[in-house]
Enzyme design. Structure first.
Site, short mmCIF file in Angstrom:
data_model
loop_
_atom_site.label_atom_id
_atom_site.label_comp_id
_atom_site.label_asym_id
_atom_site.label_seq_id
_atom_site.Cartn_x
_atom_site.Cartn_y
_atom_site.Cartn_z
N THR A 1 -1.01 3.16 -1.62
CA THR A 1 -1.56 1.81 -1.56
C THR A 1 -2.59 1.70 -0.45
O THR A 1 -2.28 1.93 0.72
CB THR A 1 -0.43 0.81 -1.28
OG1 THR A 1 0.70 1.16 -2.06
CG2 THR A 1 -0.87 -0.60 -1.61
N GLN A 2 -3.82 1.39 -0.80
CA GLN A 2 -4.85 1.23 0.22
C GLN A 2 -5.09 -0.24 0.53
O GLN A 2 -5.75 -0.58 1.49
CB GLN A 2 -6.16 1.89 -0.25
CG GLN A 2 -6.02 3.36 -0.56
CD GLN A 2 -5.66 4.18 0.67
OE1 GLN A 2 -6.21 3.97 1.74
NE2 GLN A 2 -4.71 5.08 0.52
#
Lengths: 260, 266
Positions: free
Chosen positions: A33-34
């Site tokens: 997850t960025q």
């Protein structure tokens, strides 16, 4: 028949031409997850003499789209603790599952020992810190409210880095800028907590929810509010903002359609 | 000729339903020197004899003593194989630390005792493993108050008001049973005295309790919810407790001169 599993269920090469399978390759760096996707906005909380009041609206936004309008972002634990979730909603749902399994694990012993808000906050901070150390953070900021080992009101936050912070008033997200100063006016420090009644605390939190709805474009007029004391938790998940007044909007200058 | 065929391992039952390996392990506890534990409404106390069988002495030298404070809030006393106690105490230290770090909570005694009980029991159920040859008394305090637990190599654990394990511990237990009702409301000093008296009962006739052969450990609830940490009294430090005991005795003898006739044969 094609015996390569990666080709199964894909368009046939002889009809559609060569299928670009490059994205199926597992080599290359892991992608975590960025950034959060579906998000909840502020959670606000304030201590009073017998406990803590926590509130969060019922909106889950998809970017600027008000995507889900009935998402409950306050969770109880053990009838002694309330946890408010700001940030990514799917990570909130994951933490909700983690907490449920912890609850079951703790209840199996059935020996009269329970995790209080302080214990739970320590645990959640470790979970968050572990995930950020894996470069796969849980994109949340949490407020944990309840009572500590001595039965005194407890309020503390933990964020996606595993950072913890404690104060008599706390707010996440936009609330940290809009609600926190208002709450601090009523409860400036730990010494002031003893002089705050439950009614005063609830009124202050409701007022802050209204201000947040006025000025935070990712907020909603439907919200959840919980009062946690040594007597238990009073959680209302279907509250509506009352007595709104948009008269102030006339005076707003600097953006929108007005010229001067 | 009449070799016991059912004691080769801990997974074979005898036709009578006994597991000899476990019974032999319990025998090792009875070889160890005696330890006594008592609990009141406010305190838990462990009292032990330092003089050990030569095997024990050798191991205790490495280990540093009969007691181990596992965490601030509880400690153990052992009878039997000290090396097995070391394994269990290391395990308990890990569990206690892990609870402290992950939840910020002092581990509930009932749970840590159950965890070593389970661990010891699995040792009696797997081929190639052996039961622990050590008995423990676990004394400490958690949110539910002071506690004393007994642990046996079979994996049995039990909460006790007062208990004694080790060589000739039966006489100490007899003393404890006779005075059982007095422990709950006893002060710290009275509780230690009861412990020392029980311990003395298990000594051979010609032996006395001295600062060289006695150790005492105390843990209590301090003022308003604050813990009085697990504290060990050894060597010269034990004299405060032994002196208490002898003071009372001198009062006893002066009082006993009048009622001497009644005391005979009691």
């Amino acid at each position: 028949m094609n015996h390569f599993p990666q080709a199964w269920g894909r368009p046939r090469d002889d009809i559609y031409g060569h299928y670009d399978a490059s994205f199926l390759q597992s080599s290359g760096p892991n992608q975590h997850t960025q950034s959060p996707v579906v998000t909840g906005t502020s959670v606000i909380a304030v201590k009073f003499k017998d406990g803590v009041v926590v509130a969060a609206d019922n909106l889950a936004s998809y970017g600027s789209l008000a995507r889900f309008t009935d998402v409950k972002r306050l969770r109880t634990f053990n009838d002694t603790t309330v946890i408010g979730f700001g940030g990514d909603v799917s990570d909130m749902q994951y933490l909700d599952r983690v907490l449920s399994s912890l609850d079951i694990k703790e209840s199996y012993a059935n020996d009269g020992h329970h995790l209080n808000a302080k214990n739970l906050h320590t645990y959640l901070a470790k979970v968050l810190y572990k995930r950020r150390s894996d470069f796969n953070p849980l994109w949340n900021q949490l407020l944990v409210a309840g009572t500590d080992d001595d039965g005194k009101p407890f309020l503390s936050s933990a964020d996606l880095l595993g950072t913890t912070f404690s104060a008599p008033t706390l707010a996440t997200g936009f609330g940290a800028h809009l609600a926190q100063p208002l709450l601090r006016r009523i409860v400036p420090d730990e010494a002031a907590v003893g002089g705050i009644t439950q009614e005063a605390a609830v009124a202050a939190v409701k007022e802050c929810m209204k201000v947040l709805f006025y000025r935070d474009a990712r907020s909603l007029d439907k919200y959840s509010i919980a009062v946690v004391t040594n007597e238990g938790i009073d959680l209302k998940e279907d509250e509506k903002l009352e007595a709104q007044s948009w008269a102030f909007a006339e005076g707003i200058r600097g953006y929108g359609t007005q010229v001067s | 000729m009449f070799r016991n065929n059912y004691d080769n391992d801990s997974v074979t039952f005898s036709p009578q339903g006994r597991i000899f390996q476990v019974e032999y392990a319990q025998e090792a506890v009875k070889q160890g020197s005696v330890v006594v534990g008592l609990v009141s409404k406010t305190h838990a106390v462990l009292v032990a004899l330092k003089e050990c069988s030569s095997y024990e002495k050798q191991l205790l030298y490495i280990n540093g003593g009969r007691y181990q404070g596992i965490d601030d809030h509880f400690g153990i006393a052992l009878a039997g194989l000290a090396s097995d106690a070391r394994v269990l105490s290391n395990f308990m230290k890990q569990q206690a630390l892990s609870s402290k770090l992950t939840y910020g909570r002092a581990i509930p005694l009932e749970r840590i005792v159950a965890s070593i009980g389970d661990r010891a029991q699995t040792n009696t159920q797997h081929y190639g493993k052996r039961p622990y040859g050590v008995g423990l008394l676990i004394a400490g305090i958690d949110v539910t108050g002071p506690h004393l637990y007994e642990f046996q190599p079979s994996g049995m654990t039990q909460e006790m008001v007062a208990c004694s394990i080790g060589a000739r511990s039966q006489t100490a237990r007899t003393y404890l049973e006779r005075n059982l009702d007095e422990f709950a409301n006893a002060s710290k000093e009275q509780l230690v005295q009861h412990g020392l008296k029980a311990l003395k009962n298990s000594l051979p006739q010609d032996k006395e309790l001295t600062i060289d052969n006695t150790t005492v450990a105390v843990i209590g609830m301090g003022k308003v919810g604050k813990l009085e940490n697990f504290k060990l009294y050894d060597g010269q430090d034990v004299s405060v407790w032994l002196d208490l005991d002898s003071e009372e005795k001198s009062e006893d003898t002066s009082a006993a001169t009048e009622g001497a006739a009644m005391e005979i044969d009691s």
